[in-house]
Every structure is written in C-alpha cells, then in structure tokens.
Design a protein around this motif. Sequence first.
Motif: not given
Length: 302
Positions: A30-36
């Motif tokens: 998974p890609i954990f980013e600000d907003g999603f």
Amino acid sequence: MNKLISVLKLTQQELKSTLYSYLLKKKMNPIFEDGFLYAEGSMPVLLVAHIDTVFEEPPKRLFYSKKEDKIFSPSGGIGGDDRCGVYVIMQLLEKYRPHVLFTEDEEIGCIGAEKTVKKLAKPNVKYIIEFDRRGSDDCVFYDCGNDEFIDYIESFGFVTDIGTCSDISVLGSAWDIASVNLSSGYYNEHTEKEYIIFNELQKTINRAKSMLKALKQAPYFDYQEIQYTTRSYIPFYDELSDEEFLLWIESFYNHNFTPTEPKVISEQQALPEEQDIQSQDAIKRLVLRKEDKQNKDKNGEK
C-alpha cells in the motif's frame, strides 16, 4: 458483521492505520499518503470508499435488531456513510485482488480524491466502482454519461438514480475512466437516525463479486461527460449562483420546479448544435431512467 462493527467504531486516522496494516498483510504494498491510501491489484478495476464520516466522534454503542436486520445507535449517527463502503472492499479483498483506494475528507469536499489525482498516476483499470450510496439498488453516475457503461452496470441488478457528488466525480473525470457509485445498505446518512440494513449491504457485496468475476470479458469504459447546456432542457439565468444552478438541476430531475422566464442566451454561451443535442439526449435518458425507477417502486417491483 463483527468486522463492520469494529470499522464503525474507529476514527478516520485509526481506520487509515488499520487498513494500511491490513493491506500489508495482504501483500499489496500500500501507498500511504496525505489524503489517501492506495494499493495496486492484479485485476483491472478500482474500488473506492472514503474513510471519514460527518460525525466528530465514532459511535460508542451499537446495536443490532435481528427482526429488522438493522444496525443502529440510540445516541446518534453511526458513520455507515461510508464505513459500509470500506467494509465491502475488505470483504472483496478476502478473495479478489482489485486496485483499492481509500480517501480522506470526502465529506468536506472530496479533498482526498483531489489529492489522489495530483499524486497518483492513472491506474490501469477498465472502470471504477465506489461504494458510497444509500439504499440497496442504486447506481449513480453523476456527470458520466457513457450509455454502454450504464447498461453494463444495470445488468448486475442496479437501477440508475441521480446524485450530487462523490469521490468518483473527481477521479473519473481526471483519469478519463467511467465510474459508478453503488448502494451500500445505509440510510438516513448525515443524521442521528442513520442505520444500516446488513442484508442489503451483503447483497451489494454479492453483486460486486459477480462484477469482478466478469472482468475478463468487460471492455474499457471511458468517461463521457454530460455537457449540461443552456438550451431546451436547462434555461440560463445570469442571476443564479453555482449553488443555485445545481439546485435547479436537482429540481429539474425531481420534476418539482417551474422556472421563471429564462433570459435569452448569447451566441458565445451556446454550444455547437451537435454537442447540444448529445447533451440533451444524455439528460433526457437520465430523467427517463429515474421515472422508470419511480414507477417500479410504486408497483412494488425490485
């Protein structure tokens, strides 16, 4: 049902962390980013849900009425919008590997979706499914007017209805991918009387499984935006704000608004005749589908 209950009781950030760990265990990187939170799958479809709710705190007490098949709280809203969508995706991930996207802050303007399209490349998928609609049988396309896609989604038992906005309004348009929002079993969203009908939520899961099984035969569906014009169906008013204009459209769909005398539009505001006709046809189609659904509801049809 226990997994749904646990999801309902988490804050947005707690749920995001929980989902990140869940996707890691599924080996989906998974890609954990600000907003999603995003994870690429092996199946050419993107599943979307948002992890925020309109309530400041998650419910502390939840009850299930077996007689009514209803999950509710006596102390306020439960956040079925859109924790039901999160639960649907988690259930599907037990067997399938679609692309998945969990957005933040949808309820305050699709902020997570806006951040997603700025940071994330267009996924290689045939279409997008969001699980963020009240009820049991609705499919909502917003400004996406791809007739073939609408017919395809309805072939799985859903009925087209009208909506205002959700994350796919941003995602589908930005990525040129046809998108649909499907009913996920919750009712009275954004109110203290919100509740979830669990069997209706399960029905959406089962239909989604059928859609995933049929993916190999499905074509790519592009995003064909409905161009709302100022001729014939929607008159133009200089004095209307954007918000008032959207309310006019909603009233138009519901057949409960009689406009005052419209102002004549200028040639600069008019679209080419061919594009205008296409727009009118798209709007008329959505209205006719809504009328057909209302007639079926009156006759007790499903």
